[in-house]
Design a protein around this motif. Sequence first.
Motif, short mmCIF file in Angstrom:
data_model
loop_
_atom_site.label_atom_id
_atom_site.label_comp_id
_atom_site.label_asym_id
_atom_site.label_seq_id
_atom_site.Cartn_x
_atom_site.Cartn_y
_atom_site.Cartn_z
N ARG A 1 41.36 45.90 46.61
CA ARG A 1 40.37 46.74 45.95
C ARG A 1 38.99 46.08 46.06
O ARG A 1 38.87 44.85 46.21
N LYS A 2 37.97 46.93 45.98
CA LYS A 2 36.60 46.43 45.93
C LYS A 2 36.18 46.25 44.48
O LYS A 2 36.49 47.09 43.64
N VAL A 3 35.48 45.15 44.23
CA VAL A 3 35.02 44.88 42.88
C VAL A 3 33.56 44.44 42.93
O VAL A 3 33.07 43.95 43.95
N LYS B 1 38.85 42.02 46.48
CA LYS B 1 39.84 41.30 45.69
C LYS B 1 41.22 41.78 46.12
O LYS B 1 41.43 42.98 46.36
#
Length: 557
Positions: free
Chosen positions: A492-494, A500
Amino acid sequence: MQYSEWVVVKTNQEYLQYISQSLNISLPLAQVLVSRGLKDIDEIYSFLNPSIDRIDPFEISGIYDAVKIINQAISNGVKILINGDYDADGLTSTAILYDTLHKMGAQVFYHIPHRIHHGYGLSTASIEKARKMGAKLIITVDCGIKDFDTIQYAKKEGIDVIITDHHEPLRVNGELILPDALFIVNPKIDENLSYQCLAGVGVAFMLAMALNRDNAMEYLDLVTLGTYADMVPLNTTNRALIKHGWGLIETPVRPSIKRLKDITGVNSNSLKGFHLSFYLIPRINAPGRIDHAQDVVKFLISEQSDEIEKLGQWLNQINSLRQKTEEKIMQEVEEKLTKEFNDEPVIVLWGDWHPGVAGTVASKLLERFNRPVFIFSVQNEKAKGSARSPANVNLQELLINSKDLLVRFGGHKQAAGMTLLKENLTKFKEKVCSIIRDQVLDDKNILCLDAAVSLSEINQKVTEEIKLLEPFGEGNREPVFGAKDLTVVNLRKVGNNHLKMFLRQNGSTVSSIGFDMGEENVLEGCLVDAAFTPTMNEWEGMKTLQLHLKALRRSQG
């Protein structure tokens, strides 16, 4: 960043086992040490346990004679002038030697040149100041090795000069050409490799140590600041110096260091390199860039709280002004890049810019473009420049091959300063591009790994062992490990374009984060190779293993 190739030093596994067992360290750390050229057990032990006790300043040529002359001058009441430099290396050098001689009872003064009015090195202004004060001995720190004419002028005025410097001396057709000084202390002219990477402050400290070894130990905090600022390799002698000086900055005794940490908000007892690079050192450097740095020496050695408070605030204000000046120049540089940069192997830009921030602008462009950068400030008919280059380009060789266009030049392999006539700027650009075009274009963007590992080998013990390699810096970077055929899980993008995920391999699963890697071409469930540094992430009192990703690529089977 995309790399054309990932490489790792292959080492005999039996030998790695031998190192691991002999020194009680993990196999991954053993591989890191061997990859960095440390292959002998005693050599590795010395690296992990650096000792100042092994340092003998008298192994550097010229120090014995310099100590003898200085002691005679003190005994005879001869006035001494220390000629420093306006950057952090030169300022800490001046502070150490001035304070040492002052405490020995010398009649000692110091002169810090003004970047614009005097320029770098030993100038005629310094000789005039010595003459007016009645000084008969000048000691240079962090300069002097190429100041032939000025040293001759001093000699004519009846003033002796002792040079302490670490810059490259002049060589013509392989022959060493040195100024006619009384004595020269510069490890670059010696055969002893242990001291050749010293910063100017390291050389000054060696002289202070030779004068009074016990008292010299109190200056290791200043040695650390100057050494780290000058980006010299943090190995051999430099490693021993800053390893011992690091604690004097983490838990400072010196009032000026305490104040500097308070001003910058660096109150952590876990000092890291970025604290020095981005908070402490810029404030020491700032006056020399856009003002006059004379009072920085006073700040560093003062024990008066009112004076330290006043000068500390001044440093902070000057640094803010330096940042604003740099931002303005960077905007103009960006405009010039858009119009003038055509992917040449060397970036050469000039303008009506403040010369004091040319070096920091060059450093930013080097980091961005990974090629030599020259930034010139044009004033009247002359252009003063600062240059930075990647490791594959030796600026000194480049400048020597262009010396017919230069008025003056000096510095190091990766950082240098030079002056030329404004009318020669275009010719200079054409010449340096011509000299290194093939070399730079043929250079591959290679990622050098310290060790190839499996995920099961990376644990909390390894992260703790990595601390044995600190402090990190030039020539001793944080280790980067590589692992192949990892499965991406829970991707996922954070935050601001960060990735991440968990990486899984043969039953081992580790949390991972890649800062500014949101555009990487990876998908949930795919197989990747990862380059990373293992760390312990602490959140709400819980510590967990996390990989800080440096690069990702699809597994190649």
